[in-house]
Scaffold this motif. Structure first.
Motif, PDB file in Angstrom:
ATOM      1  N   GLU A 194       0.740  -1.022  -0.065  1.00  0.00           N
ATOM      2  CA  GLU A 194      -0.002   0.127   0.232  1.00  0.00           C
ATOM      3  C   GLU A 194       0.833   1.148   0.134  1.00  0.00           C
ATOM      4  OE1 GLU A 194       0.158  -2.383   2.432  1.00  0.00           O
ATOM      5  OE2 GLU A 194      -0.304  -1.563   4.327  1.00  0.00           O
ATOM      6  N   ARG A 195       2.148   1.066   0.273  1.00  0.00           N
ATOM      7  CA  ARG A 195       2.984   2.468   0.090  1.00  0.00           C
ATOM      8  C   ARG A 195       3.828   2.413  -1.352  1.00  0.00           C
ATOM      9  NH1 ARG A 195       3.165   4.346   5.129  1.00  0.00           N
ATOM     10  NH2 ARG A 195       3.619   6.264   3.940  1.00  0.00           N
ATOM     11  N   LYS A 196       3.408   1.355  -2.249  1.00  0.00           N
ATOM     12  CA  LYS A 196       4.205   1.504  -3.361  1.00  0.00           C
ATOM     13  C   LYS A 196       4.069   2.931  -4.145  1.00  0.00           C
ATOM     14  CE  LYS A 196       4.474  -2.873  -5.565  1.00  0.00           C
ATOM     15  NZ  LYS A 196       3.578  -4.041  -6.393  1.00  0.00           N
ATOM     16  N   LEU A 197       3.018   3.453  -4.304  1.00  0.00           N
ATOM     17  CA  LEU A 197       2.803   4.564  -5.099  1.00  0.00           C
ATOM     18  C   LEU A 197       3.748   5.526  -4.418  1.00  0.00           C
ATOM     19  CD1 LEU A 197       1.481   5.892  -7.258  1.00  0.00           C
ATOM     20  CD2 LEU A 197      -0.278   6.812  -5.702  1.00  0.00           C
ATOM     21  N   ASP A 198       3.413   5.738  -3.042  1.00  0.00           N
ATOM     22  CA  ASP A 198       4.236   6.731  -2.340  1.00  0.00           C
ATOM     23  C   ASP A 198       6.009   6.750  -2.617  1.00  0.00           C
ATOM     24  OD1 ASP A 198       4.289   8.943  -0.728  1.00  0.00           O
ATOM     25  OD2 ASP A 198       3.817   7.946   1.120  1.00  0.00           O
ATOM     26  N   ALA A 255       8.116   9.178   6.938  1.00  0.00           N
ATOM     27  CA  ALA A 255       9.266   8.108   6.696  1.00  0.00           C
ATOM     28  C   ALA A 255       8.446   6.967   6.069  1.00  0.00           C
ATOM     29  CB  ALA A 255       9.989   7.968   7.852  1.00  0.00           C
ATOM     30  N   LEU A 256       8.802   6.172   5.095  1.00  0.00           N
ATOM     31  CA  LEU A 256       8.232   5.151   4.919  1.00  0.00           C
ATOM     32  C   LEU A 256       8.620   3.854   5.814  1.00  0.00           C
ATOM     33  CD1 LEU A 256       8.105   5.128   0.754  1.00  0.00           C
ATOM     34  CD2 LEU A 256       6.392   5.681   2.409  1.00  0.00           C
ATOM     35  N   PRO A 257       7.796   2.998   5.861  1.00  0.00           N
ATOM     36  CA  PRO A 257       8.187   1.968   7.056  1.00  0.00           C
ATOM     37  C   PRO A 257       9.522   1.039   6.441  1.00  0.00           C
ATOM     38  CG  PRO A 257       6.049   1.630   6.296  1.00  0.00           C
ATOM     39  CD  PRO A 257       6.422   3.059   5.594  1.00  0.00           C
ATOM     40  N   GLU A 258      10.230   0.883   7.114  1.00  0.00           N
ATOM     41  CA  GLU A 258      11.511  -0.162   6.342  1.00  0.00           C
ATOM     42  C   GLU A 258      11.298  -1.252   6.433  1.00  0.00           C
ATOM     43  OE1 GLU A 258      15.423   0.740   7.650  1.00  0.00           O
ATOM     44  OE2 GLU A 258      14.916   2.998   7.286  1.00  0.00           O
ATOM     45  N   ILE A 259      11.485  -2.195   5.742  1.00  0.00           N
ATOM     46  CA  ILE A 259      11.524  -3.685   5.619  1.00  0.00           C
ATOM     47  C   ILE A 259      12.810  -4.017   5.267  1.00  0.00           C
ATOM     48  CG2 ILE A 259      10.492  -5.587   4.420  1.00  0.00           C
ATOM     49  CD1 ILE A 259       7.953  -3.655   3.340  1.00  0.00           C
ATOM     50  N   HIS A 262      -1.640   5.766   5.878  1.00  0.00           N
ATOM     51  CA  HIS A 262      -1.976   6.140   4.591  1.00  0.00           C
ATOM     52  C   HIS A 262      -1.655   7.739   4.344  1.00  0.00           C
ATOM     53  CE1 HIS A 262      -3.629   2.643   3.094  1.00  0.00           C
ATOM     54  NE2 HIS A 262      -4.233   2.533   4.398  1.00  0.00           N
ATOM     55  N   ARG A 263      -1.074   7.905   3.594  1.00  0.00           N
ATOM     56  CA  ARG A 263      -0.643   9.291   3.066  1.00  0.00           C
ATOM     57  C   ARG A 263      -1.605   9.917   2.109  1.00  0.00           C
ATOM     58  NH1 ARG A 263       3.036  11.422  -0.360  1.00  0.00           N
ATOM     59  NH2 ARG A 263       3.978  13.457   0.256  1.00  0.00           N
ATOM     60  N   LYS A 264      -1.965  11.100   2.245  1.00  0.00           N
ATOM     61  CA  LYS A 264      -2.776  11.939   1.068  1.00  0.00           C
ATOM     62  C   LYS A 264      -2.149  11.425  -0.363  1.00  0.00           C
ATOM     63  CE  LYS A 264      -3.204  16.092   0.564  1.00  0.00           C
ATOM     64  NZ  LYS A 264      -2.936  17.567   0.986  1.00  0.00           N
ATOM     65  N   GLY A 265      -3.024  10.860  -1.076  1.00  0.00           N
ATOM     66  CA  GLY A 265      -2.618  10.770  -2.548  1.00  0.00           C
ATOM     67  C   GLY A 265      -2.202   9.493  -2.776  1.00  0.00           C
ATOM     68  N   GLY A 266      -2.088   8.829  -1.537  1.00  0.00           N
ATOM     69  CA  GLY A 266      -1.709   7.195  -1.601  1.00  0.00           C
ATOM     70  C   GLY A 266      -2.868   6.254  -2.307  1.00  0.00           C
ATOM     71  N   PRO A 267      -2.658   5.226  -2.529  1.00  0.00           N
ATOM     72  CA  PRO A 267      -4.080   4.372  -2.735  1.00  0.00           C
ATOM     73  C   PRO A 267      -4.971   4.350  -1.411  1.00  0.00           C
ATOM     74  CG  PRO A 267      -2.114   2.717  -2.608  1.00  0.00           C
ATOM     75  CD  PRO A 267      -1.552   4.365  -2.356  1.00  0.00           C
TER      76      PRO A 267
END
Ligand code: ADP
Ligand code: MG
Length: 503
Positions: free
Chosen positions: A228-232, A442-446, A480-485
């Motif tokens: 769910e963070r790919k677009l971001d 920050a995007l969560p790290e994996i 979920h960030r604005k503009g994300g899916p």
């Protein structure tokens, strides 16, 4: 990619119609090889990487063979976790969307028996469940397999790793003798071989092997990211990468247009390239990319076949490829004519094993991609804004604009800073992200630790309780960030897996 089309495979017309509706262009290699064998009623052993489309490889042919007029369980799929059981059940729903009468029931541990028993009584042609709970129902007599036509062990390696072997064998013993069986797995450890030898008869074997080929002059990067963070992640990559032209690979035709719309809204000169476009339109799109009228193309594998545009400096694999061959073809769209190129692969937690596979296949290491930190991003945006502002300060229309704003300021008792601020907010609304008014999260790290590092419980012990999977930072929740899916359920392998005990 295979040259076969879905229409050539002999699928039921309603199933074919549904596949067309989801926008799959061609069968993936594992699908092209498994579908005919399963349609012919054969047992099957299918081995291919995660993300290569194994679900449709069994769901499409088996659905083509069911009797939709009775609601007795005809297909039983065993899956290792609740999440996977739900995903597979959803896939069946999609592929059976053109059936008049169809029910699929996911059955997993941790849920009350009540609704499951009700569902079973109502009837479902397809049951997808985790072994422990399925066995409970078989023992209670709430699930009967007299009419079962096909049994699938999906993600078999994972199921064994989780210690489900005894349950799986107990279920196998309760299925009709003449039932068709298929086993799908991403890897082929000895234990799986043994299960296959014991339970499959004269099985067709389909293995999508990784071939080694070097990709010279292309530096390869991998970025693990929640689905769910790919677009971001993608928009940030496009923001920081100094690309000339870039090609972004996705799975479906629908995704090419969807993603193109999203990037276009973010100010990129972007066009989709897919098999729905006619020859002339496709040529036009490629021409636009060559001439710099477009900078980004969102493509499916098929549509981008043979694409040769020297301007392409970056290949972004937004969705993982079907096989290593597709990957090699994709990254080969850059580094043309002796230039260098950069390839970036987005992988979701479930797809992490691609990393090793691709390193082996291309005989070169993949570096981990460093996304800019929110603070860096912020700084960059301020800089860009400042540069733009300075450029417009030399615009010929400036004196007129200033006079106009002076009047407005006077009339409304505003000072110029306030006017400028209001205009900046206006601009940010029209072009989200153009101004650093919101600090990006920050995007969560994996971590890129391969799946096989995750140890299952010792054999025989069924409980498999663990918090968020290893490598997921506990404190970094994917929001979920604005503009994300927005609020979209994570796609395959998307959400941070809370590996609940599947009983
Ligand atoms: P696996 O079980 O091999 O890990 P999945 O069956 O979960 O892979 O499929 C991965 C993704 O690929 C899913 O999102 C699915 O919708 C998509 N997919 C499968 N087959 C095709 C196809 N032929 N064309 C486009 N997308 C596909
Ligand atoms: Mg699968």
């Amino acid at each position: 990619m295979s040259e076969t089309s879905f229409a050539d495979l002999g699928l039921d017309a309603a199933v074919l119609e549904a596949v067309t509706a989801v926008g799959y262009e061609t069968p993936s290699p594992i699908q092209a090889k498994s579908i005919p064998a399963l349609l012919a009623g054969r047992h099957l052993l299918g081995v291919a990487q995660t993300g290569t489309g194994k679900t449709a490889a069994f769901a499409l042919p088996l659905l083509s063979r069911i009797d939709a007029s009775t609601a007795e369980p005809q297909i039983l799929v065993l899956a290792p976790t609740r999440e996977l059981a739900i995903q597979v059940a959803e896939a069946f729903t999609t592929y059976a969307s053109k059936f008049r009468q169809f029910h699929v029931l996911p059955i997993y541990g941790g849920q009350d028996f009540g609704p499951q028993i009700k569902g079973l009584r109502r009837g479902a042609q397809v049951i997808v469940g985790t072994p422990g709970r399925l066995l409970d129902h078989l023992r209670k007599g709430t699930l009967k397999l007299n009419s079962l036509k096909a049994l699938v062990l999906d993600e078999a390696d994972e199921m064994l790793r989780m210690g489900f072997i005894d349950d799986v064998e107990a279920i196998l013993a309760k299925t009709p003798e003449n039932c068709q069986r298929a086993l799908f797995s991403a890897t082929m450890p000895p234990q799986i071989k043994k299960v296959a030898q014991t339970y499959l008869r004269d099985a067709a074997e389909v293995r999508i092997e990784s071939e080694t080929r070097t990709v010279e002059r292309i530096s390869q990067f991998v970025l693990p990211v929640y689905a769910e963070r790919k677009l971001d992640a993608l928009t940030r990559i496009l923001e920081v990468e100094p690309f000339d032209a870039s090609i972004i690979f996705v799975r479906t035709k629908a995704e090419t247009t969807l993603l193109a719309e999203k990037l276009s809204a973010r100010g990129h000169a972007v066009a989709p390239l897919n098999g729905d476009l006619n020859q002339r339109q496709r040529e036009q799109t490629v021409e636009d990319l060559k001439r710099g009228k477009k900078d980004i193309i969102i493509a499916t594998d098929v549509a981008a076949r043979g694409l040769d545009v020297p301007r392409i400096t970056h290949v972004i694999n937004y969705d993982v490829p079907y096989d290593t061959e597709a990957y090699i073809h994709r990254v080969g769209r850059t580094g043309r004519a002796g230039r260098t190129g950069k390839a970036i692969l987005l992988v979701t937690p479930r797809e992490r094993s691609w990393l090793r596979t691709l390193e082996r296949a291309t005989n070169s290491p993949m570096e981990s991609y460093q996304l800019p930190s929110p603070a860096d991003l912020q700084k960059m945006r301020v800089q860009q804004f400042e540069t733009q502002l300075l450029a417009f300060a030399e615009d010929g229309k400036l004196p007129k604009a200033m006079a106009l704003l002076d009047e407005i300021a006077e009339r409304n008792d505003m000072d110029m800073a306030m006017i400028a601020g209001a205009m900046a907010c206006w601009m940010e609304m029209a072009q989200p992200g153009a101004l650093p008014l919101e600090t990006p999260e920050a995007l969560p790290e994996i971590s890129t630790a391969p799946r096989r590092d995750r140890k299952g419980p010792p054999p025989g012990k069924k409980s498999f309780r663990k918090g968020p999977g290893k490598g997921f930072k506990k404190d970094a929740k994917p929001g979920h960030r604005k503009g994300g899916p927005k609020g979209k359920p994570a796609g395959k392998g998307g959400k941070p897996p809370s590996k609940r005990p599947a009983r």
